[in-house]
Design a protein around this motif. Structure first.
Motif, mmCIF file in Angstrom:
data_model
loop_
_atom_site.group_PDB
_atom_site.id
_atom_site.type_symbol
_atom_site.label_atom_id
_atom_site.label_comp_id
_atom_site.label_asym_id
_atom_site.label_seq_id
_atom_site.Cartn_x
_atom_site.Cartn_y
_atom_site.Cartn_z
ATOM 1 N N CYS A 180 -2.474 -1.892 -3.226
ATOM 2 C CA CYS A 180 -3.512 -2.744 -2.622
ATOM 3 C C CYS A 180 -4.210 -3.580 -3.692
ATOM 4 N N PRO A 196 -3.661 -1.262 5.148
ATOM 5 C CA PRO A 196 -3.958 -1.110 3.728
ATOM 6 C C PRO A 196 -5.205 -0.246 3.497
ATOM 7 N N CYS A 197 -5.142 0.621 2.486
ATOM 8 C CA CYS A 197 -6.274 1.512 2.221
ATOM 9 C C CYS A 197 -7.333 0.785 1.396
ATOM 10 N N GLY A 198 -6.900 -0.236 0.632
ATOM 11 C CA GLY A 198 -7.852 -1.027 -0.140
ATOM 12 C C GLY A 198 -8.112 -0.507 -1.540
ATOM 13 N N HIS A 199 -7.673 0.728 -1.847
ATOM 14 C CA HIS A 199 -7.984 1.231 -3.189
ATOM 15 C C HIS A 199 -6.797 1.767 -3.990
ATOM 16 N N CYS A 200 -5.600 1.827 -3.399
ATOM 17 C CA CYS A 200 -4.451 2.304 -4.180
ATOM 18 C C CYS A 200 -3.971 1.196 -5.123
ATOM 19 N N CYS A 260 0.842 -1.197 0.000
ATOM 20 C CA CYS A 260 0.000 0.000 0.000
ATOM 21 C C CYS A 260 0.883 1.255 0.000
ATOM 22 N N THR A 261 0.423 2.276 -0.721
ATOM 23 C CA THR A 261 1.205 3.521 -0.785
ATOM 24 C C THR A 261 0.458 4.685 -0.143
HETATM 25 ZN ZN LIG Z 1 -3.510 0.971 -0.453
#
Ligand SMILES: [Zn+2]
Length: 374
Positions: A69, A62-66, A55-56
């Motif tokens: 991820c 984890p953000c789940g949308h980058c 994840c960045t």
């Molecule tokens: Zn992420």
């Protein structure tokens, strides 16, 4: 500071806290080894960690949308996975050797199908075929892909790492001795002891615990989907699962039949009623090692439950025990029950050694089981 938050069942929060602390303090090791019983969610945790590492996002990981991820949970990114495969699958042509526009099935297609199943339900214990192994070719394909990694963080999950053959284990050990920058390995195994000591010693050990019975029920119903019959997750299913939703899912299909056969085995063995019992065993299709030992596992639970009922301890197979009328027989004393349990376990090792046909072992067990107490 970046906040790390890994999702998973409450029973495994302590292990996740260790991982989250290492991530936050920027001291995450280059290789970790997650061990614990089958079907408790080791691959699910591995995927959560992979997401968090790749994840960045600047705040929550984890953000789940980058991009990182998304890559971590995309079944099409087959280079990020190593798992046991059958020899004929490994021999399938690679995508880069097939001409453009070809519709031939490649090894990447096969891997993607496996990964899709893992992502859809990481608890399942029946995804990889029993005859598969992690061969040296699979390790070389993985290390070969490092050249194309670029500068992003990359996490490779090696599932059922104890199924590496000797040359694969040696090749993997070399990789661990010189891990490329920004590369992490997450290994999962049911039994640490089966993994090469030199590999184990290069990984941080993370021992994952089974789930509570309530969590197993909840996860199993979730996996079965919204139309699931709540009654299908019986007391026997939960008891046999011992904290593993993956096993519970298996027993939703098989517990009824296996418990009935185990019950019959005990009753007929006590009555010396062998011909009918042998017929029932033959009909149940227990000719293979895995099936025969799967049955004996259930039988050992039932023998243990007879001991537990004597001592008033909670039962593992409440539904089957409610139906089993032991009062119809002379009382079996504790020593005879302990001997019976040991005999079942001996038979399992004998079957696993593959020197005698499983059915012959089961038949001789039926005769020996309560020999001392008749
Ligand atoms: Zn992420």
């Amino acid at each position: 500071m970046i906040n790390y938050r890994l999702n998973g069942p409450a029973s495994q929060e302590r292990q996740r806290i260790r991982v989250m602390a290492a991530l936050r303090e920027n001291r995450f090791p280059q290789a970790i080894l997650i061990d614990g019983p089958a079907g408790i969610g080791k691959k699910a945790l591995a995927m959560e960690i992979a997401k968090a590492l790749q994840c960045t996002d600047g705040n929550e990981r984890p953000c789940g949308h980058c991009f990182g991820c998304k890559m971590a949970s995309d079944p099409g990114v087959t280079d990020n996975w190593v798992f046991p495969m059958e020899a004929k699958e490994v021999q399938t042509r690679s995508a880069d050797s097939v001409s453009a526009g070809s519709t031939a099935r490649t090894i990447q297609d096969i891997k993607q199908e496996y990964i899709e199943q893992i992502v859809a339900n990481p608890y399942r214990i029946d995804i990889f075929s029993a005859g598969g192994e992690i061969s040296v070719n699979l390790i070389r394909t993985m290390t070969g892909s490092f050249a194309m990694k670029g500068d992003r963080v990359r996490v490779v999950i090696v599932a059922e790492a104890d199924r590496m053959n000797d040359s694969a284990a040696n090749a993997f050990l070399k990789t661990l001795e010189e891990v490329p920058p920004d590369t992490y390995f997450i290994l999962t195994v049911s039994s640490r002891d089966r993994l090469l000591q030199t590999i184990r010693s290069r990984c941080l050990a993370l021992h994952l615990l089974p789930l509570s019975d309530a969590e197993v029920r909840e996860e199993t119903l979730r996996m079965l989907g919204p139309d699931a019959d709540e009654e299908s997750v019986t007391g026997d299913v939960i008891g046999l699962a011992v904290g593993s939703p993956g096993k519970a899912l298996y027993y939703v299909e098989h517990a009824r039949e296996l418990c009935a056969l185990a019950s019959d085995f005990i009753v007929k063995s006590l009555r010396n009623d062998y011909s009918e019992l042998f017929e029932a065993l033959a009909k149940a299709g227990l000719d293979e090692v895995a099936e025969a030992n799967g049955f004996l596992e259930v039988l050992s639970f039932l023998v243990s439950d007879i001991m537990r009922r004597e001592s008033g301890a909670p039962l593992r197979l409440p539904d089957t025990m409610a139906k089993l009328d032991m009062d119809a027989f002379p009382r079996i004393d504790a020593t005879a029950l302990e001997i019976a349990l040991a005999t079942v376990q001996e038979t399992m090792s004998r079957i696993a050694s593959r020197r005698t046909a499983p059915m012959m072992c089961l038949q001789s067990l039926a005769i020996k089981l309560f020999e001392g107490s008749k």
